[in-house]
Design an enzyme around this catalytic site. Structure first.
Site, PDB file in Angstrom:
ATOM      1  N   ARG A   2       4.982  78.815 -64.153  1.00 32.96           N
ATOM      2  CA  ARG A   2       4.983  78.500 -65.579  1.00 32.96           C
ATOM      3  C   ARG A   2       4.491  79.656 -66.291  1.00 32.96           C
ATOM      4  O   ARG A   2       4.733  79.888 -67.677  1.00 32.96           O
ATOM      5  CB  ARG A   2       4.095  77.451 -65.873  1.00 32.96           C
ATOM      6  CG  ARG A   2       4.825  76.148 -65.555  1.00 32.96           C
ATOM      7  CD  ARG A   2       3.961  74.811 -65.613  1.00 32.96           C
ATOM      8  NE  ARG A   2       3.032  74.709 -64.951  1.00 32.96           N
ATOM      9  CZ  ARG A   2       2.836  74.143 -63.704  1.00 32.96           C
ATOM     10  NH1 ARG A   2       3.806  73.532 -62.859  1.00 32.96           N
ATOM     11  NH2 ARG A   2       1.723  74.110 -62.802  1.00 32.96           N
ATOM     12  N   GLU A  59      -8.658  74.278 -51.893  1.00 31.55           N
ATOM     13  CA  GLU A  59      -9.672  73.065 -51.446  1.00 31.55           C
ATOM     14  C   GLU A  59      -9.417  72.638 -50.145  1.00 31.55           C
ATOM     15  O   GLU A  59     -10.303  72.736 -49.406  1.00 31.55           O
ATOM     16  CB  GLU A  59      -9.400  71.756 -52.368  1.00 31.55           C
ATOM     17  CG  GLU A  59     -10.513  70.845 -52.125  1.00 31.55           C
ATOM     18  CD  GLU A  59     -10.106  69.629 -53.103  1.00 31.55           C
ATOM     19  OE1 GLU A  59      -9.154  69.834 -53.895  1.00 31.55           O
ATOM     20  OE2 GLU A  59     -10.910  68.555 -53.041  1.00 31.55           O
TER      21      GLU A  59
HETATM   22  P1  AMP Z   1      -6.337  77.462 -60.003  1.00 35.26           P
HETATM   23  O1  AMP Z   1      -5.925  78.367 -58.750  1.00 35.26           O
HETATM   24  O2  AMP Z   1      -7.218  76.035 -59.301  1.00 35.26           O
HETATM   25  O3  AMP Z   1      -6.948  77.981 -61.169  1.00 35.26           O
HETATM   26  O4  AMP Z   1      -5.103  76.770 -60.273  1.00 35.26           O
HETATM   27  C1  AMP Z   1      -4.325  77.180 -61.274  1.00 35.26           C
HETATM   28  C2  AMP Z   1      -2.787  76.915 -61.119  1.00 35.26           C
HETATM   29  O5  AMP Z   1      -2.483  75.469 -60.620  1.00 35.26           O
HETATM   30  C3  AMP Z   1      -1.951  77.288 -62.136  1.00 35.26           C
HETATM   31  O6  AMP Z   1      -0.760  77.772 -61.768  1.00 35.26           O
HETATM   32  C4  AMP Z   1      -1.508  75.609 -62.747  1.00 35.26           C
HETATM   33  O7  AMP Z   1      -0.124  75.768 -63.081  1.00 35.26           O
HETATM   34  C5  AMP Z   1      -1.689  74.870 -61.555  1.00 35.26           C
HETATM   35  N1  AMP Z   1      -2.546  73.683 -62.019  1.00 35.26           N
HETATM   36  C6  AMP Z   1      -3.934  73.220 -61.438  1.00 35.26           C
HETATM   37  N2  AMP Z   1      -4.404  72.266 -61.919  1.00 35.26           N
HETATM   38  C7  AMP Z   1      -3.368  71.719 -62.919  1.00 35.26           C
HETATM   39  C8  AMP Z   1      -3.166  70.801 -63.848  1.00 35.26           C
HETATM   40  N3  AMP Z   1      -4.125  69.632 -63.575  1.00 35.26           N
HETATM   41  N4  AMP Z   1      -2.006  70.579 -64.512  1.00 35.26           N
HETATM   42  C9  AMP Z   1      -0.942  71.539 -64.502  1.00 35.26           C
HETATM   43  N5  AMP Z   1      -1.129  72.404 -63.561  1.00 35.26           N
HETATM   44  C10 AMP Z   1      -2.045  72.497 -62.650  1.00 35.26           C
END
Ligand code: AMP
Length: 182
Positions: A67, A104
């Protein structure tokens, strides 16, 4: 406009659909496809990001799969700068640099083309993704930018999931901006 007020943020926020228990039970997925198919909301967001970044003197926008490609590429053409994708393993065809990061449960990995910034000296980079949760993906992406010879001047997210503290983690390494906080 360069700075959004509460009404502007509420407008954008309402254009994003919430999907409970996707992709796993307990996750509330922020579905930005409903912002993208709303021409006015998408234009409003992109005009805001253009106003914010047009005086930053950025050389490249780097977008995180998938995205981050949509917002990053749209903003790159508005700012007249190049776009560079960060992708999951085995998607980029040329020589890549890789960075693993913890999830996780388990490990994930992102990659960038080794020569992505080569035609510009001391390139300044804006990193973009749709959402920051734990910040793991963004942190690994910043490592890739550094290892490819770029300087990440800011990381930009449409949505910050504040409870997961990714924003604070990334702030240790670069400036961070999120359009919406939830
Ligand atoms: P992180 O590495 O934990 O910061 O996760 C970020 C990535 O996971 C991004 O590329 C987001 O598009 C996706 N992501 C994580 N949680 C969500 C959520 N609740 N809704 C949509 N996309 C998410």
């Amino acid at each position: 406009m360069q700075v959004l007020n509460d009404d502007d943020r509420a407008y954008l926020s309402h254009s994003i659909r919430l999907i409970d228990d996707f992709p796993r039970p307990g996750i509330v997925f922020r579905d930005i496809t409903t912002l993208l198919n709303d021409a006015k909301a998408f234009e409003f967001l992109m005009s805001h990001l253009q106003a914010r970044y047009e005086n930053y003197e950025i050389d490249f926008i780097v977008g995180i799969e998938s995205r981050g490609f949509i917002f990053g590429a749209a903003l790159a053409t508005r700012l007249g700068v190049g776009f560079v994708p960060i992708r999951k393993p085995k998607k980029l065809p040329y020589v890549t640099i890789s960075q693993k990061y913890s999830l996780e449960y388990g490990v994930d990995e992102v990659q960038i083309h080794i020569d992505a910034f080569n035609h510009i000296k001391n390139p300044k980079i804006l990193l973009i993704d749709d959402l920051i949760a734990t910040g793991g993906t963004a942190k690994a992406s910043m490592e890739l930018i550094k290892n490819a010879g770029g300087e990440c001047v800011e990381a930009c997210f449409l949505i910050n999931l504040v409870d997961l503290n990714g924003y604070q983690e990334i702030e240790k390494f670069t400036k961070v901006y999120s359009v919406l906080e939830v």
